[in-house]
Design a protein around this motif. Structure first.
Motif, PDB file in Angstrom:
ATOM      1  N   ALA A 107       0.813  -1.219   0.000  1.00 26.94           N
ATOM      2  CA  ALA A 107       0.000   0.000   0.000  1.00 26.94           C
ATOM      3  C   ALA A 107       0.848   1.271   0.000  1.00 26.94           C
ATOM      4  O   ALA A 107       0.321   2.367  -0.174  1.00 26.94           O
ATOM      5  N   LYS A 108       2.160   1.133   0.169  1.00 20.86           N
ATOM      6  CA  LYS A 108       3.026   2.310   0.316  1.00 20.86           C
ATOM      7  C   LYS A 108       3.254   3.040  -1.008  1.00 20.86           C
ATOM      8  O   LYS A 108       3.177   2.443  -2.087  1.00 20.86           O
ATOM      9  N   ASN A 109       3.555   4.339  -0.886  1.00 23.56           N
ATOM     10  CA  ASN A 109       4.059   5.105  -2.024  1.00 23.56           C
ATOM     11  C   ASN A 109       5.496   4.658  -2.287  1.00 23.56           C
ATOM     12  O   ASN A 109       6.077   3.928  -1.483  1.00 23.56           O
ATOM     13  N   VAL A 110       6.083   5.095  -3.394  1.00 24.03           N
ATOM     14  CA  VAL A 110       7.434   4.623  -3.717  1.00 24.03           C
ATOM     15  C   VAL A 110       8.358   5.750  -4.168  1.00 24.03           C
ATOM     16  O   VAL A 110       7.911   6.822  -4.589  1.00 24.03           O
ATOM     17  N   MET A 111       9.646   5.442  -4.062  1.00 24.42           N
ATOM     18  CA  MET A 111      10.695   6.206  -4.729  1.00 24.42           C
ATOM     19  C   MET A 111      11.214   5.317  -5.857  1.00 24.42           C
ATOM     20  O   MET A 111      11.607   4.171  -5.603  1.00 24.42           O
ATOM     21  N   VAL A 112      11.184   5.810  -7.071  1.00 21.58           N
ATOM     22  CA  VAL A 112      11.721   5.062  -8.216  1.00 21.58           C
ATOM     23  C   VAL A 112      13.044   5.710  -8.623  1.00 21.58           C
ATOM     24  O   VAL A 112      13.110   6.927  -8.810  1.00 21.58           O
ATOM     25  N   THR A 135       6.165   7.595 -16.006  1.00 25.45           N
ATOM     26  CA  THR A 135       5.333   8.756 -15.667  1.00 25.45           C
ATOM     27  C   THR A 135       4.012   8.719 -16.431  1.00 25.45           C
ATOM     28  O   THR A 135       2.972   9.083 -15.883  1.00 25.45           O
ATOM     29  N   LYS A 136       4.041   8.257 -17.686  1.00 21.30           N
ATOM     30  CA  LYS A 136       2.800   8.112 -18.464  1.00 21.30           C
ATOM     31  C   LYS A 136       1.888   7.062 -17.827  1.00 21.30           C
ATOM     32  O   LYS A 136       0.672   7.241 -17.740  1.00 21.30           O
ATOM     33  N   TYR A 137       2.493   5.943 -17.400  1.00 18.74           N
ATOM     34  CA  TYR A 137       1.711   4.879 -16.763  1.00 18.74           C
ATOM     35  C   TYR A 137       1.083   5.388 -15.463  1.00 18.74           C
ATOM     36  O   TYR A 137      -0.110   5.153 -15.206  1.00 18.74           O
ATOM     37  N   CYS A 138       1.874   6.084 -14.653  1.00 20.13           N
ATOM     38  CA  CYS A 138       1.374   6.622 -13.387  1.00 20.13           C
ATOM     39  C   CYS A 138       0.227   7.605 -13.622  1.00 20.13           C
ATOM     40  O   CYS A 138      -0.759   7.627 -12.886  1.00 20.13           O
ATOM     41  N   GLU A 139       0.370   8.394 -14.667  1.00 22.91           N
ATOM     42  CA  GLU A 139      -0.678   9.359 -15.024  1.00 22.91           C
ATOM     43  C   GLU A 139      -1.981   8.623 -15.348  1.00 22.91           C
ATOM     44  O   GLU A 139      -3.066   9.041 -14.934  1.00 22.91           O
ATOM     45  N   VAL A 170       0.664   1.652  -4.672  1.00 18.70           N
ATOM     46  CA  VAL A 170       1.710   1.929  -5.672  1.00 18.70           C
ATOM     47  C   VAL A 170       2.815   0.872  -5.626  1.00 18.70           C
ATOM     48  O   VAL A 170       3.187   0.303  -6.656  1.00 18.70           O
ATOM     49  N   TYR A 171       3.345   0.585  -4.427  1.00 16.02           N
ATOM     50  CA  TYR A 171       4.446  -0.381  -4.345  1.00 16.02           C
ATOM     51  C   TYR A 171       4.007  -1.773  -4.805  1.00 16.02           C
ATOM     52  O   TYR A 171       4.745  -2.468  -5.511  1.00 16.02           O
ATOM     53  N   GLY A 172       2.804  -2.173  -4.430  1.00 17.27           N
ATOM     54  CA  GLY A 172       2.295  -3.483  -4.839  1.00 17.27           C
ATOM     55  C   GLY A 172       2.178  -3.621  -6.350  1.00 17.27           C
ATOM     56  O   GLY A 172       2.242  -4.724  -6.893  1.00 17.27           O
ATOM     57  N   GLU A 207       8.208   3.803   0.133  1.00 16.54           N
ATOM     58  CA  GLU A 207       8.499   5.037   0.860  1.00 16.54           C
ATOM     59  C   GLU A 207       8.254   4.825   2.347  1.00 16.54           C
ATOM     60  O   GLU A 207       7.156   4.475   2.767  1.00 16.54           O
ATOM     61  N   ALA A 208       9.277   5.049   3.144  1.00 15.23           N
ATOM     62  CA  ALA A 208       9.199   4.806   4.584  1.00 15.23           C
ATOM     63  C   ALA A 208       8.681   6.035   5.314  1.00 15.23           C
ATOM     64  O   ALA A 208       9.100   7.158   5.040  1.00 15.23           O
TER      65      ALA A 208
END
Length: 358
Positions: A107-112, A135-139, A170-172, A207-208
């Protein structure tokens, strides 16, 4: 299965009561964890209600058929029984997948972090292509992306780019993108028309939060410097960029994307926490991999996971043997087919491991 679903229902009712208690709300870490568990169990509790209703329909229909006193009612009961029996297997499969314990990190956000590998300028250009793809995929998913730090290549693209992705699960979704991505194409700088192979490494760090990783301020050296643009030229005269060095581990995190030194410092600390957190997760994954061998493990950064072949217009994911001849759309962010297949394989492996429970 009904026994397990009853336990889920009891836990869901318990959490529903807990998350409105003042002492729980005051404990941020516990409150966030319970809210996530509530969200996961809510969907399962709703599926349980569907399952109970279908089972009740089956029992009711069988009673009417066994009675046999009303021919019209018996005919309706047979139709009801057929409909319920047809629905039951799919419902049970969905519930089995939902009963698989979720990775709390998913469920966490991420740093790529995308870094150019072998291939010189072409590798930097490819790293830029991957950045655009993600970035296109995330959009398309309705997620927000924010650049944390970048080091541009001399002929375009990036030697390194770090960006944050915030959204739901996002992380999943992105964790299986970690690894070495390889491209085979004729570089823009190639005059002989020869195909070159270049590579870029992608890292996906959950993201911690501050309560996930405690950093002693005395363990961190903080340096401030001027943000730089292409060619190393200073793009501002104030020292707003921030570099953090974690002395015990030697890990370095920096941010120069924001104009505010304070905001850059906050983002750099987020990156540092995530890297420290990922180190602990990597140790855990290494321990787990001794117990189980997963086709789509997200832990090995050195593993070549995917090839993008421009001459043939194909993309191949080597972990699951998936080849798609749709390179143009994929590079434009349409990677959901690949991600869906990777998640399916991972869930199937988990289901196989948990099969003895059912």
């Amino acid at each position: 299965m009904l026994d397990r679903l009853q336990i889920v229902k009891q836990r869901f009712d318990e959490i529903s009561d807990l998350i409105i208690q003042p002492d729980v709300i005051a404990d941020q870490k516990r409150y966030v964890q319970l809210n996530q568990e509530y969200k996961n169990l809510k969907a399962l509790a709703e599926m349980r209600d569907q399952y109970v209703a279908v089972m009740a329909n089956i029992d009711e229909a069988k009673e009417i058929i066994a009675d046999g006193s009303d021919a019209e009612m018996v005919e309706m009961a047979k139709m009801q029984l057929d409909e319920a029996n047809a629905k039951l297997p799919q419902l049970e499969e969905e519930i089995k997948f939902m009963l698989i314990p979720k990775d709390p990190e998913d469920a966490k956000n991420v740093m790529v972090e995308i870094r150019a590998g072998t291939g010189g300028d072409e590798a930097s250009i490819f790293a830029g292509d991957l950045f655009r793809m993600y970035t296109k995929y995330c959009e398309s998913k309705g997620w927000r992306t924010s650049v944390v730090d970048m080091n541009e290549g001399t002929s375009g693209g990036f030697k390194e780019v770090i960006f944050e992705v915030t959204g739901e699960d996002v992380y999943g979704t992105l964790k299986f993108e970690a690894g070495v991505h390889r491209v085979q194409r004729v570089p823009q700088t190639e005059t002989q028309g020869r195909v070159h192979t270049s590579a870029a490494t992608v890292m996906v760090l959950p993201e911690a939060e501050e309560f996930d990783v405690q950093i002693d301020p005395n363990d961190v050296r903080i340096d401030f410097f001027c943000s730089s643009g292409p060619g190393g030229q200073s793009v501002n005269t104030t020292k707003s960029a921030v570099r953090l060095t974690h002395i015990p581990t030697g890990l370095v995190a920096q941010c120069q994307d924001e104009k505010s030194q304070h905001k850059n410092k906050d983002k750099a600390f987020t990156v540092l926490r995530s890297r420290l957190y990922e180190q602990e997760l990597a140790k855990k994954e290494a321990e787990d991999s001794v117990k189980r061998s997963s086709q789509v493990s997200s832990g090995d950064r050195s593993a070549k996971i995917r090839t993008y072949n421009y001459a043939q217009g194909r993309v191949t994911d080597h972990r699951i043997g998936l080849t798609l001849y749709d390179l143009g759309n994929i590079m434009n962010g349409d990677i959901h087919k690949i991600i869906d297949e990777l998640q399916l394989v991972s869930n199937t492996e988990k289901l196989k491991e948990a099969s003895e429970v059912f």
